[in-house]
Scaffold this active site. Structure first.
Site, PDB file in Angstrom:
ATOM      1  N   SER A  56      -5.869 -13.017   3.649  1.00  0.00           N
ATOM      2  CA  SER A  56      -4.721 -12.950   4.162  1.00  0.00           C
ATOM      3  C   SER A  56      -3.737 -11.338   2.928  1.00  0.00           C
ATOM      4  O   SER A  56      -3.171 -10.624   2.764  1.00  0.00           O
ATOM      5  CB  SER A  56      -2.735 -13.644   3.388  1.00  0.00           C
ATOM      6  N   SER A  67      -1.812 -12.691   6.465  1.00  0.00           N
ATOM      7  CA  SER A  67      -0.534 -12.976   6.770  1.00  0.00           C
ATOM      8  C   SER A  67       0.748 -11.574   5.606  1.00  0.00           C
ATOM      9  O   SER A  67       1.550 -11.595   6.059  1.00  0.00           O
ATOM     10  CB  SER A  67       0.592 -13.619   5.532  1.00  0.00           C
ATOM     11  N   LYS A 108       4.829  -7.819  -1.315  1.00  0.00           N
ATOM     12  CA  LYS A 108       4.845  -9.094  -0.103  1.00  0.00           C
ATOM     13  C   LYS A 108       6.168  -9.558  -1.086  1.00  0.00           C
ATOM     14  O   LYS A 108       6.649  -9.762  -1.767  1.00  0.00           O
ATOM     15  CB  LYS A 108       3.884  -9.512  -0.320  1.00  0.00           C
TER      16      LYS A 108
END
Length: 484
Positions: free
Chosen positions: A175, A151, A76
């Site tokens: 998330s 996210s 990420k």
């Protein structure tokens, strides 16, 4: 090769069926061919990945390979990666080249895992749909007109689309779990403090936690073996003996006491999601698990408490992005105040600005006690509810999200409705507990996630409970059309 799980790839590499160079090149070709359809990567680090793959093959030839040596992964874009842009999905950090590796990144490099690239995400991890990214929204591989969740939507999408065997994510209010559910993959948020936050760009420091996302619970266990561990550079890191998170994968669930929170099974859950969760409960009953209703009386306050605590902490953490030291800087500032105002005004997107304003208000003189302090007291009550429940049950089960993936743009004009997407996940972060989502079926052709919540430091048990379910179901092995 992309049809195999991390565990299967590790075996294939060990047995010499494939080299890391071949495997990494295969994934890079898939990224080049397929990623435009879903916009899941912000940066692809092909050259570095191939160099790392060659080094992994050499290490294996010399007998120095570890369990995951040569298995490529993605990170990420919230984890600092030396020499690589680390943007956090924001214009503010679009030009930021990290000068060091986050602990999580360093651990995977040490394990011999080539890094395929950095995945797209909601700006500064603020969002539930991956639509707030400066680089445009990620699209769900199961239906490219729908969101992947957020996210960590980019990480979930690359795993679902078979553009990486596994990826790292972060979970502040759901998330990792919510996008895992919406993309039909497995993801686990460990106990707060299990995984170092050093080098992970902060959103809400008392809630943020890194974790793995992959196809199966077994894969997540293998990744967590790499990620977890004490880090003296992180003041919130927990000092505990190293643990093998695969140790309970083969433990039967017969006699396991599973709690069903009555607050998770009321109004607001989509009928298709309810059907899938009921089928999962029936499957566990068939394996010999026992079910007990539990009460989490303060869980209905979790969203309100979270959206005071998280913005308050984000307003403090994001104060460092001022156009002075690094990141975006406005052109031709007239004075220092103009530099601050225009750099932040131009560098941050609407959702980040909204949360900074809410958090600054909650921390301001005269309102601290009324909002932030009260939210922290509520947080303690939520944690005590879980502690009481775990006196009677081993794990807690429920839906991960109230619905399947919604359409792009459907909730962008209604922040409150968007925030409710995490209604089943937020309480876990407030309490600091471990929890995971695993694929449990489909509703109208879209994946549905099942959430398992454990007591502190019981990740191995959770992963074992999930693995036993996945041994008897096919949901975690299914791929979206066009990405098989």
């Amino acid at each position: 090769m992309h049809e195999k799980s991390i565990a299967e790839l590790a075996t294939a590499l060990k047995d010499g069926e494939v080299s890391s160079v071949e495997l990494t090149a295969h994934y890079l070709r898939r990224i080049e061919t397929l990623d435009d359809a879903i916009n899941a990567y912000v940066t692809v680090t092909g050259e570095q990945a191939m160099e790392a793959a060659k080094a992994a093959d050499e290490a294996r030839a010399q007998g120095n390979a570890g369990p995951l040596t040569g298995v490529p992964i993605a990170h990420k874009d919230i984890f600092c990666t030396e020499g690589t842009r680390t943007s956090c999905g924001s214009k503010m950090l679009d030009n930021f080249i990290a000068p060091y590796d986050a602990t999580v990144v360093a651990r995977f490099k040490a394990a011999g895992c080539p890094i395929l690239g950095k995945t797209n995400m909601d700006e500064f991890a603020m969002g539930s749909s991956n639509e707030t990214s400066y680089y445009g929204p990620v699209k769900n591989p199961w239906d490219t007109e729908r969101v992947p969740g957020g996210s960590s939507g980019g990480s979930a999408a690359v795993v679902a689309g078979r553009l990486a065997p596994g990826a790292t994510g972060t979970d502040t209010g759901g998330s990792i779990r919510q996008p895992a559910a919406l993309n039909g993959v497995t993801g686990i948020k460990p106990t707060y403090g299990r995984v170092s936050r050093w080098g992970m760009i902060a959103f809400a420091s008392s809630l943020d936690q890194g974790g793995p996302m992959a196809r199966t619970a077994e894969d997540c266990a293998l990744m967590l073996n790499v990620m977890a561990g004490f880090d003296q550079r992180d003041s919130t890191s927990i000092q505990r003996p190293d643990e093998d998170f695969t140790k309970r994968l083969n433990t039967p669930v017969k006699g396991l006491r599973i709690g069903l929170p009555k607050q998770f099974f009321g109004e607001g859950m989509d009928a298709g999601v309810a059907r899938v969760v009921d089928e999962a409960i029936a499957h566990y009953k068939g394996l010999g698990a026992e079910f007990v209703e539990v009460d989490l009386p303060h869980s209905d306050l979790s969203v309100a408490a979270y959206y005071v605590v998280a913005p308050a902490e984000c307003s403090s953490n994001l104060a460092r992005f001022d156009g002075v030291r690094y990141g975006y800087r406005c052109e031709d500032p007239k004075d220092l105040l103009d530099l601050y105002m225009r750099s932040r005004g131009e560098g941050f997107g609407p959702e980040v600005k909204r949360r900074i304003m809410v958090g600054t208000y909650a921390l301001s003189a005269g309102y601290f006690d009324a909002y932030y302090l009260k939210a922290q007291k509520t947080r303690r009550l939520i944690a005590e509810d879980f502690a009481t429940a775990f006196k009677d049950v081993d794990v807690i089960l429920g839906p991960t999200a109230p619905s399947t993936a919604f359409r792009l743009g459907e909730k962008t004009d209604d922040p409150v409705t968007m925030y409710l997407s995490d209604i089943y996940t937020i309480a876990v972060n407030l309490a600091g507990l471990p929890a995971m989502s695993l694929p449990a079926g489909f509703s109208d052709g879209l994946p549905v996630g099942l959430q398992l919540i454990g007591n502190y430091f019981e990740e191995a048990r959770l992963l074992g409970v999930a693995h036993q379910y996945q041994l008897g179901t096919e949901w975690c092995r299914m791929a979206p059309g066009g990405f098989e």
